[in-house]
Design an enzyme around this catalytic site. Structure first.
Site, PDB file in Angstrom:
ATOM      1  N   VAL A 199       3.305   9.074 -30.003  1.00  0.00           N
ATOM      2  CA  VAL A 199       4.383   9.815 -30.656  1.00  0.00           C
ATOM      3  C   VAL A 199       5.054  10.693 -29.613  1.00  0.00           C
ATOM      4  O   VAL A 199       4.383  11.448 -28.905  1.00  0.00           O
ATOM      5  CB  VAL A 199       3.843  10.696 -31.809  1.00  0.00           C
ATOM      6  N   ALA A 210       4.411  14.950 -26.222  1.00  0.00           N
ATOM      7  CA  ALA A 210       4.009  13.650 -26.769  1.00  0.00           C
ATOM      8  C   ALA A 210       2.507  13.666 -27.022  1.00  0.00           C
ATOM      9  O   ALA A 210       1.804  14.586 -26.592  1.00  0.00           O
ATOM     10  CB  ALA A 210       4.346  12.535 -25.790  1.00  0.00           C
ATOM     11  N   LYS A 211       2.017  12.704 -27.712  1.00  0.00           N
ATOM     12  CA  LYS A 211       0.567  12.538 -27.867  1.00  0.00           C
ATOM     13  C   LYS A 211       0.300  11.095 -28.231  1.00  0.00           C
ATOM     14  O   LYS A 211       1.152  10.432 -28.854  1.00  0.00           O
ATOM     15  CB  LYS A 211       0.050  13.444 -28.992  1.00  0.00           C
ATOM     16  N   GLY A 212      -0.879  10.613 -27.872  1.00  0.00           N
ATOM     17  CA  GLY A 212      -1.253   9.247 -28.214  1.00  0.00           C
ATOM     18  C   GLY A 212      -2.637   9.232 -28.824  1.00  0.00           C
ATOM     19  O   GLY A 212      -3.389  10.203 -28.720  1.00  0.00           O
ATOM     20  N   ASP A 251      -7.401  13.313 -23.420  1.00  0.00           N
ATOM     21  CA  ASP A 251      -7.647  14.200 -24.554  1.00  0.00           C
ATOM     22  C   ASP A 251      -9.051  13.849 -25.051  1.00  0.00           C
ATOM     23  O   ASP A 251      -9.819  13.207 -24.322  1.00  0.00           O
ATOM     24  CB  ASP A 251      -6.565  14.000 -25.638  1.00  0.00           C
TER      25      ASP A 251
END
Ligand code: NAD
Length: 424
Positions: free
Chosen positions: A68, A113-115, A154
């Site tokens: 995202v 962003a992050k995944g 993360d």
């Protein structure tokens, strides 16, 4: 690899709602116009991928993954990749927005962003995780890029996965692209000081807050929840500045010593004990729930989300909470914290030392140069102190708690950038 297990989540709220409730308050205080509000409240891009991976038993399993991108208005988007069985899109959306605010607060030229991939990395072999990481990377090769979107580790991922990601991306591009990802092993262009950067930033912001509150570190006490990368480093560096760490905890339980825990000793023990404090003799065991409400000056939650909730916030005795973890305080507890007059250094400020040194890693990769540890630490400390002062000044100006002030600083910067760039 150290033994790790998924943490129990006690009182989980929808993280996107939690983020939005604070965003809404800050937007209102700031008088944000409706157009900009609407742009900022939704991510610019959400990608869902389904990646087939051959497992060790020869069967093919399909994993669902996300990336995202909340915003790229300040620069390429930046954010980690989480491997966990319970990752869900709303969580990734919230974490992506948090990254936008975090980068803006600390004033680095990145969007957020992050995944995530729904998987249980602790029950998969190294080969399976490698194939999964490579498949995820190749399905997102058009999204990632040093000028577009730069992933990082993360929960459930680390330097090993970042190395595979860099390698897979580089193969597709036909040349080695170090700057596509941060949190890499040193030998692949990682930065000195990255490992301890988040804990160091927690220490710097804790000391800055103690200064504002007139607290003398050498006469103050603290507890730290979580003794992983963030918690252990924060505890060690705070103890080095004279703060007496009376209690620490990890998944194995909570540990207390009236005379202060010898943090160096606890870290040595943990490193020789599969990453856990279980059996540590330098302290007494105590109830994990009581750690958060113990009679100390500073509370550092540095483990998981939603641990300070309406169920325990009344009993908290610390004057200062420094959020090492992302989202450790449920938004429903905010009002009570404010009524009690507790100062909170919020996650998007307190743990932004990590992304700051990730930014330095990317800068070094792009320069093709390596900085000394001293240079990394000095610059990171300066960024953290300046960010703290910006947020503190906003909290005074708008007469709001530090958390809302941090959102105000971040949203203001992003909104101003939109104004100058125009285009919608
Ligand atoms: P980690 O996996 O290295 O350590 C997590 C620690 O928390 C471990 O000691 C684990 O045993 C403990 N823990 C887990 N559940 C617990 C529970 N219920 N009670 C007490 N302890 C518990 O993770 P980390 O990198 O230290 O990250 C911790 C938090 O900080 C996460 O919220 C993460 O998103 C956030 N964070 C990390 C970084 C970073 O650079 N590592 C940067 C920003 C934010």
């Amino acid at each position: 690899m150290l033994y790790k297990e998924p943490a129990p989540i006690k009182d989980r709220e929808n993280p996107f709602e939690s983020m939005m409730s604070r965003f809404n308050i800050a937007a209102e205080v700031l008088g944000l116009d409706e157009e900009t509000y609407n742009v900022l409240k939704s991510p610019t891009r959400q990608v869902i991928v389904n990646v087939p991976v051959t497992m060790d038993d020869g069967k093919v399993r399909v994993f669902e993954g996300y990336r995202v991108i909340h915003s790229t208005i300040l620069g390429p988007s930046k954010g980690g990749i989480r491997y966990a069985p319970d990752v869900f899109l709303d969580e990734v959306k919230a974490l992506a927005a948090w990254m936008t605010w975090k980068c803006a607060v600390v004033d680095i030229p990145y969007g957020g962003a992050k995944g995530g991939i729904i998987c249980d990395p602790y029950s998969m072999s190294s080969g399976e995780i490698e194939r999964l990481t490579r498949a995820y990377t190749s399905s997102l090769v058009d999204i990632f890029g040093p000028d577009q979107d730069i992933p990082a580790p993360d929960m459930g991922t680390g330097p090993r996965e970042m190395a595979w990601l860099m390698d897979e991306y580089s193969k597709t591009k036909g040349s080695t692209v170090h700057a596509v990802v941060t949190g890499k092993p040193l030998v692949l262009g990682g930065s000195l000081g990255r490992v301890e950067a988040t804990g160091r930033g927690v220490m710097v912001s804790a000391l800055a807050a103690m200064d504002k509150l007139g607290m003398d570190p050498s006469k103050s006490t603290a507890v730290v929840q979580g003794f992983g990368n963030v918690g252990a480093w924060a505890a060690k560096l705070m103890a080095e500045r004279g703060v007496k760490i009376l209690g620490v905890s990890d998944v194995s339980g909570a540990y207390w010593n009236d005379n202060g825990i010898d943090i160096e000793e606890a870290i040595r023990y943990k490193n020789n004990n599969n990453g856990r404090l279980q059996g540590f003799q330098g302290a007494e065991m105590m109830d994990s729930d009581d750690l958060l409400t113990a009679n100390v000056d500073v509370l550092v939650p540095a483990a998981v989300e939603d641990v300070i909730t309406i169920h325990n916030v009344d009993k908290i005795q610390a004057r200062l909470i420094v959020e090492g973890a992302n989202g450790p305080t449920s938004y429903k507890a905010d009002n009570i914290i404010n009524e009690k007059g507790i100062m909170v250094v919020p996650d998007i400020l307190a743990n932004s030392g990590g992304v700051t040194v990730s930014y330095f890693e990317w800068v070094q990769n792009r320069m093709g140069f390596k900085w000394t540890l001293q240079r990394v630490n000095d610059r990171a400390e300066r960024y953290m102190k300046e960010a703290f002062e910006r947020v503190y000044a906003a909290s005074q100006k708008y007469e709001v708690p530090m958390r809302i002030a941090a959102y105000i600083v971040a949203i203001d910067k992003v909104a101003m950038t939109y104004k100058y760039r125009g285009g919608f």
